[in-house]
Design a protein around this motif. Structure first.
Motif, PDB file in Angstrom:
ATOM      1  N   ALA A 193      37.855  29.791  37.491  1.00 54.31           N
ATOM      2  CA  ALA A 193      39.259  29.537  37.169  1.00 54.31           C
ATOM      3  C   ALA A 193      40.109  29.435  38.422  1.00 54.31           C
ATOM      4  O   ALA A 193      41.015  28.607  38.520  1.00 54.31           O
ATOM      5  CB  ALA A 193      39.789  30.650  36.262  1.00 54.31           C
TER       6      ALA A 193
ATOM      7  N   ARG B 270      45.936  25.266  35.156  1.00 56.03           N
ATOM      8  CA  ARG B 270      44.552  24.872  34.901  1.00 56.03           C
ATOM      9  C   ARG B 270      44.172  25.072  33.438  1.00 56.03           C
ATOM     10  O   ARG B 270      44.672  25.977  32.762  1.00 56.03           O
ATOM     11  CB  ARG B 270      43.583  25.697  35.761  1.00 56.03           C
ATOM     12  CG  ARG B 270      43.661  25.381  37.244  1.00 56.03           C
ATOM     13  CD  ARG B 270      42.613  26.158  38.020  1.00 56.03           C
ATOM     14  NE  ARG B 270      41.272  25.961  37.478  1.00 56.03           N
ATOM     15  CZ  ARG B 270      40.519  24.878  37.665  1.00 56.03           C
ATOM     16  NH1 ARG B 270      41.010  23.855  38.371  1.00 56.03           N
ATOM     17  NH2 ARG B 270      39.311  24.780  37.161  1.00 56.03           N
TER      18      ARG B 270
ATOM     19  N   VAL C 182      36.811  30.545  28.137  1.00 55.26           N
ATOM     20  CA  VAL C 182      37.410  31.810  28.560  1.00 55.26           C
ATOM     21  C   VAL C 182      38.083  32.471  27.367  1.00 55.26           C
ATOM     22  O   VAL C 182      38.817  31.823  26.614  1.00 55.26           O
ATOM     23  CB  VAL C 182      38.437  31.581  29.693  1.00 55.26           C
ATOM     24  CG1 VAL C 182      39.200  32.867  30.004  1.00 55.26           C
ATOM     25  CG2 VAL C 182      37.728  31.064  30.932  1.00 55.26           C
TER      26      VAL C 182
ATOM     27  N   PHE D 131      47.697  29.115  32.763  1.00 54.30           N
ATOM     28  CA  PHE D 131      46.324  28.838  32.342  1.00 54.30           C
ATOM     29  C   PHE D 131      46.297  28.604  30.832  1.00 54.30           C
ATOM     30  O   PHE D 131      46.998  29.299  30.077  1.00 54.30           O
ATOM     31  CB  PHE D 131      45.392  30.012  32.659  1.00 54.30           C
ATOM     32  CG  PHE D 131      45.124  30.198  34.131  1.00 54.30           C
ATOM     33  CD1 PHE D 131      44.817  29.111  34.934  1.00 54.30           C
ATOM     34  CD2 PHE D 131      45.166  31.460  34.706  1.00 54.30           C
ATOM     35  CE1 PHE D 131      44.561  29.284  36.290  1.00 54.30           C
ATOM     36  CE2 PHE D 131      44.907  31.636  36.048  1.00 54.30           C
ATOM     37  CZ  PHE D 131      44.609  30.548  36.852  1.00 54.30           C
TER      38      PHE D 131
ATOM     39  N   ALA E  59      43.447  28.608  27.835  1.00 52.69           N
ATOM     40  CA  ALA E  59      42.065  28.888  27.436  1.00 52.69           C
ATOM     41  C   ALA E  59      41.748  28.064  26.194  1.00 52.69           C
ATOM     42  O   ALA E  59      42.493  28.098  25.204  1.00 52.69           O
ATOM     43  CB  ALA E  59      41.883  30.376  27.141  1.00 52.69           C
TER      44      ALA E  59
ATOM     45  N   LYS F 242      33.527  33.407  35.661  1.00 52.13           N
ATOM     46  CA  LYS F 242      34.618  32.659  35.034  1.00 52.13           C
ATOM     47  C   LYS F 242      35.907  32.797  35.841  1.00 52.13           C
ATOM     48  O   LYS F 242      36.687  31.846  35.981  1.00 52.13           O
ATOM     49  CB  LYS F 242      34.835  33.146  33.599  1.00 52.13           C
ATOM     50  CG  LYS F 242      33.752  32.715  32.624  1.00 52.13           C
ATOM     51  CD  LYS F 242      34.046  33.223  31.221  1.00 52.13           C
ATOM     52  CE  LYS F 242      33.012  32.731  30.217  1.00 52.13           C
ATOM     53  NZ  LYS F 242      33.268  33.240  28.845  1.00 52.13           N
TER      54      LYS F 242
ATOM     55  N   LEU G  67      40.995  26.095  31.079  1.00 50.25           N
ATOM     56  CA  LEU G  67      39.782  26.891  31.249  1.00 50.25           C
ATOM     57  C   LEU G  67      38.930  26.810  29.983  1.00 50.25           C
ATOM     58  O   LEU G  67      39.363  27.233  28.910  1.00 50.25           O
ATOM     59  CB  LEU G  67      40.138  28.352  31.540  1.00 50.25           C
ATOM     60  CG  LEU G  67      41.112  28.594  32.703  1.00 50.25           C
ATOM     61  CD1 LEU G  67      41.434  30.069  32.819  1.00 50.25           C
ATOM     62  CD2 LEU G  67      40.530  28.057  34.002  1.00 50.25           C
TER      63      LEU G  67
END
Length: 683
Positions: free
Chosen positions: A554, A579, A584, A607, A609, A550, A581
Motif C-alpha cells: 500500500a 491509492r 485489504v 485509501f 479498500a 499488504k 488497495l
C-alpha cells in the motif's frame, strides 16, 4: 393499652399480633429501644461503614441501616433459591436489592458494595443458618452482577430524572406519567425515584403514576383477552367439574384401556369426531404422561374396537390432573363413551425415562462438585436429550464437567433398582428428599431414590420428590454425556446432555470427526491437539507477515494503473497519497492511514479498500498541521458519495466511510483530490 397513670383500656381487637418478634425481643434483652442497635444488625452496619469508609452513625446512618437490613433479606432469599428477575418473587428480590444499592450510591461508594459485605453476614448468621454458608458463593456473585448492572441503570435514570426535574421549573411534584415513563421505559423503580426526589424536597404524583400503571395493565389484559386464550381455558374448568381428574396408569404400564369422557374440536366440546379432524381427547384413565415437571408429553396411538385410529402427537395436563391427548383422527369415528385401547410409544417413553432419571443423578453430582448452593431452576426432558438449568455464579471448568460425568456414569454402572415411595411432603423431606423451592406439592408425593452411597446417612445417592416417569434400574440409562454448558441468565447455568443410544451416537460421531481431521493432517488422532496448536501459531505468523506485506504494498506501489497508482502528488502545495488497495480488510485502513501520515510528515492520505464482493471502504487522514484547513470527515464524505455511499464519520484528522460500488474506487479518490485542490486554491 396502658396509659401513663397506670390505667388500661381494652383494645378494640384483643389478641392481635403485637409485633414483638425476635429483633424487638433482642432489643429489650440488650437494653435498647432501637432494633438496629442490637448485635444482630450492628455488626452489619459497621461492616457497611468500614467498606464505604464512612461513619456508621453520621449523616449516612439511615443508608447503612437500609444496606444492612436489605443485605440480610436479599442473601436469605438467594440462599433459598430465589434469583432476581422482572416478575414474581424474583422481582421482589430485585427491588429489595436495588433499594440497598441506591443507598450505597448515596453513601458515595463508586464500586459495587453489597457483595463485599456477605462474609460479615455469614460470620454473623451462618452458624444458625448453614444454608447461608453453603450458598455464600452464589449470593456473592449474584449481588455483584446485579449491582454492576444496576449502577448503569441508576446513572442513566438519574440523568433522565435531572432533565425532567429541570422541566418542572421549581414545582414540588413530579407528574405521575413522567415517573411511570422512567419506570416502564428505562427500568427506574418508583421507590428510587421517590428517594431521589425526597432529597430535593419533591414528591411524585402517586395518583398519576397509578393511573398510568392501570392503563398499561388494562391494555395488556385487552390484548390477552383478544387472543382467545381466556375462553379456551374456561372450557377446561367446566370439563374438570364434569368429568373429574384422569387416573394416570403410566408408572406401571404403557398399554391400557380407557373410556372417552370428553372430546374437543377447535376448543369446543363435541359428541363425535370424524376422520381427518384434529381433536383433543380426555379419558377416565390413561398410560400417557401429560407434559409437566419438565418432562414432555407422551406420544402413541389410541384405537377403538370398531377400527378408529387416533395418533397422539402430544399429551398435556390441564388444571394439574386432567390428561388431554392431542392428535388427528386417521380413520374411523370416535364418540363420547367409547372404550378405547391406548398404547404409548414405548421406545420414546424409554428414552425419555432415561433422560429424566439422568437429571436426578446430574443434580446430585452438581451439588457434590460445585457446592450445595446448586438448585434446579428448570429442566426439559424428552427422548432425544435432556436440558437442566441450575443456580451457579460462573461457568463450569472442563475439569468440573468431567468430574460430574464421571460421578453420574459411576452411579449408572451400579445398576441398582430405582425405588419409589408415596409419602407426605414433610415426611419425605425429613427422610432426606430434595424438594424444589417454589414447587407446589400435594398431600402425597412420589419419592424417587436412585443409586447407592454408603457415605450418605440414608445409604442412597439421590433422593428427590418427582411425579415423572423413570427407569426401573439406573443401568437402564446406559451412559451419560454432557454436550454443552452455557449461561441462561444472571447466576443461572444450563447443561444439555445425552443418554443411552443418543449418547453412543454422539460419541461415534465425535470419534469419526476426530479421525477425519487426523487423517486430513496425516497424523495419529492422539497427536491432533498439539498439531492444531502449532497450525494456529503458524497461521498467526503468516497473518502478521501478510498484513506487513499488504502495508508495504500500500505504501510502496503495486498494480492498479491510472491516476490511482500515483504515489505522492502535490495539489496547491499540499502533498497527497491516494491509492486503491485490493484485498485489504477495511479494519486495517486506519493503521495504513497512520503510516501514510508519518511518511508524508505533512499532507493528506486517502485509501480505498476493495473487497471481493464488490464493496468498498474509504479512509482519509489529515496531518495535525493541516486540520485547520482540511477536515477528514468532509473529504471522506466526498469520496464515499462517488461510490454511492452516504455519510462517514470520524475526527478532523481521521475519518472512514463505506461505499456499495467499489468499481468506482478511482472516482472516489479523484473526488478526494478535487476537494483537496479546491480547498488549496481557496486558501
Amino acid at each position: 393499652e396502658q396509659h401513663e397513670d397506670g390505667s388500661r383500656t381494652r383494645l378494640p381487637k384483643p389478641s392481635i399480633d403485637t409485633g414483638m418478634g425476635l429483633e424487638r425481643m433482642a432489643a429489650v434483652m440488650q437494653g435498647t429501644y432501637d432494633n438496629y442497635a442490637t448485635d444482630l444488625m450492628r455488626s452489619l452496619i459497621v461492616a457497611s461503614a468500614e467498606a464505604s469508609k464512612s461513619d456508621p452513625d453520621g449523616s449516612h446512618a439511615v443508608s447503612h441501616r437500609v444496606i444492612a437490613d436489605h443485605l440480610r433479606s436479599s442473601s436469605f432469599l438467594i440462599a433459598d433459591g430465589v434469583m432476581p428477575s422482572n416478575e414474581g418473587r424474583g422481582y421482589v428480590l430485585r427491588r429489595i436489592m436495588r433499594r440497598a444499592m441506591r443507598h450505597a450510591q448515596l453513601v458515595g461508594v463508586s464500586e459495587p458494595l453489597m457483595y463485599r459485605l456477605v462474609p460479615a453476614l455469614v460470620r454473623q448468621m451462618g452458624e444458625a443458618y448453614p444454608e447461608l454458608r453453603r450458598a455464600e458463593a452464589l449470593v456473592t456473585e449474584t449481588l455483584k452482577l446485579e449491582e454492576t448492572r444496576f449502577r448503569e441503570t441508576l446513572t442513566r435514570g438519574l440523568k433522565l430524572l435531572d432533565e425532567e426535574v429541570e422541566k418542572q421549573q421549581g414545582k414540588g411534584v413530579l407528574p405521575g406519567e413522567v415517573a411511570f415513563k422512567l419506570y416502564d421505559t428505562y427500568g427506574f423503580p418508583l421507590d428510587l425515584t421517590q428517594d431521589a426526589l425526597r432529597a430535593r424536597g419533591m414528591s411524585v404524583d402517586q395518583t398519576g403514576f397509578d393511573a398510568a400503571m392501570a392503563k398499561q395493565r388494562q391494555d395488556a389484559r385487552a390484548a390477552w383477552a383478544g387472543s382467545g386464550e381466556k375462553a379456551t381455558e374456561a372450557v377446561w374448568f367446566e370439563l374438570r367439574d364434569k368429568v373429574g381428574a384422569t387416573e394416570f396408569l403410566g408408572y406401571e404400564t404403557e398399554v391400557a384401556e380407557g373410556k372417552i369422557v370428553a372430546l374437543l374440536v377447535d376448543g369446543a366440546p363435541v359428541d363425535t369426531v370424524e376422520a381427518g379432524a384434529e381433536a383433543a381427547i380426555v379419558t377416565n384413565q390413561t398410560p400417557f404422561y401429560g407434559e409437566s415437571g419438565g418432562q414432555i408429553g407422551d406420544t402413541g396411538v389410541i384405537f377403538s374396537a370398531d377400527g378408529a385410529e387416533f395418533p397422539v402427537i402430544d399429551t398435556v395436563k390441564k388444571l394439574g390432573d386432567m390428561h388431554v391427548h392431542i392428535g388427528k383422527l386417521a380413520r374411523g369415528r370416535l364418540k363420547l363413551g367409547d372404550i378405547v385401547e391406548m398404547k404409548v410409544d414405548k421406545a420414546l417413553r424409554d428414552a425419555t425415562r432415561a433422560n429424566h432419571s439422568a437429571t436426578h443423578l446430574l443434580h446430585e453430582a452438581l451439588r457434590r462438585v460445585l457446592g450445595e448452593h446448586v438448585t434446579q431452576k428448570g429442566s426439559m426432558v424428552g427422548p432425544e436429550r435432556l436440558r437442566f438449568d441450575f443456580s451457579h455464579p460462573k461457568p463450569m471448568t472442563a475439569e468440573e464437567i468431567t468430574e460430574v460425568e464421571t460421578i453420574v456414569n459411576g452411579v449408572i454402572r451400579q445398576n441398582v433398582e430405582v425405588s419409589t415411595r408415596l409419602m407426605t411432603p414433610d415426611d419425605a423431606i425429613a427422610a432426606g428428599a430434595l424438594a424444589l423451592f417454589g414447587e407446589k406439592y400435594g398431600d402425597e408425593v412420589r419419592v424417587l431414590a436412585m443409586g447407592r452411597d454408603e457415605d450418605n446417612a440414608n445409604g442412597t445417592y439421590s433422593v428427590e420428590l418427582c411425579g415423572g416417569t423413570h427407569v426401573r434400574r439406573v443401568g437402564d440409562i446406559a451412559i451419560f454425556k454432557i454436550v454443552s454448558e452455557s449461561a441462561v441468565a444472571s447466576g443461572i447455568r444450563r447443561i444439555e446432555a445425552l443418554t443411552g443410544e443418543g449418547a453412543r451416537a454422539y460419541l461415534v460421531q465425535q470419534e469419526r470427526m476426530l479421525k477425519e481431521a487426523a487423517g486430513a493432517l496425516r497424523i495419529a488422532p492422539e497427536d491432533l491437539p498439539s498439531r492444531v496448536v502449532s497450525l494456529m501459531e503458524e497461521r498467526k505468523r503468516l497473518e502478521r507477515e501478510l498484513a506487513q506485506a499488504k502495508k508495504q504494498l500500500a505504501m510502496g506501489g503495486g498494480s492498479g494503473g491510472g491516476a490511482a497508482e500515483t504515489q505522492v502528488q502535490e495539489l496547491g502545495g499540499v502533498k497527497i497519497i491516494a491509492r486503491k488497495l485490493e484485498g485489504v480488510n477495511p479494519k486495517d485502513l486506519r493503521g495504513l492511514i497512520d503510516d501514510g501520515k508519518k511518511q508524508l510528515g505533512s499532507g493528506v492520505v486517502a485509501f480505498v479498500a476493495v473487497s471481493e464482493d464488490g464493496k468498498g471502504a474509504i479512509a482519509v487522514g489529515v496531518t495535525e498541521d493541516l486540520t485547520s484547513r482540511y477536515n477528514a470527515v468532509e473529504l471522506v464524505k466526498a469520496g464515499a458519495a462517488a461510490m454511492g455511499g452516504k455519510g462517514g464519520g470520524g475526527r478532523p484528522d481521521m475519518a472512514q466511510a463505506g461505499g456499495p460500488d467499489a468499481a468506482k474506487a478511482d472516482a472516489a479518490l479523484d473526488a478526494v483530490r478535487a476537494a483537496v485542490g479546491e480547498l488549496a486554491g481557496a486558501a
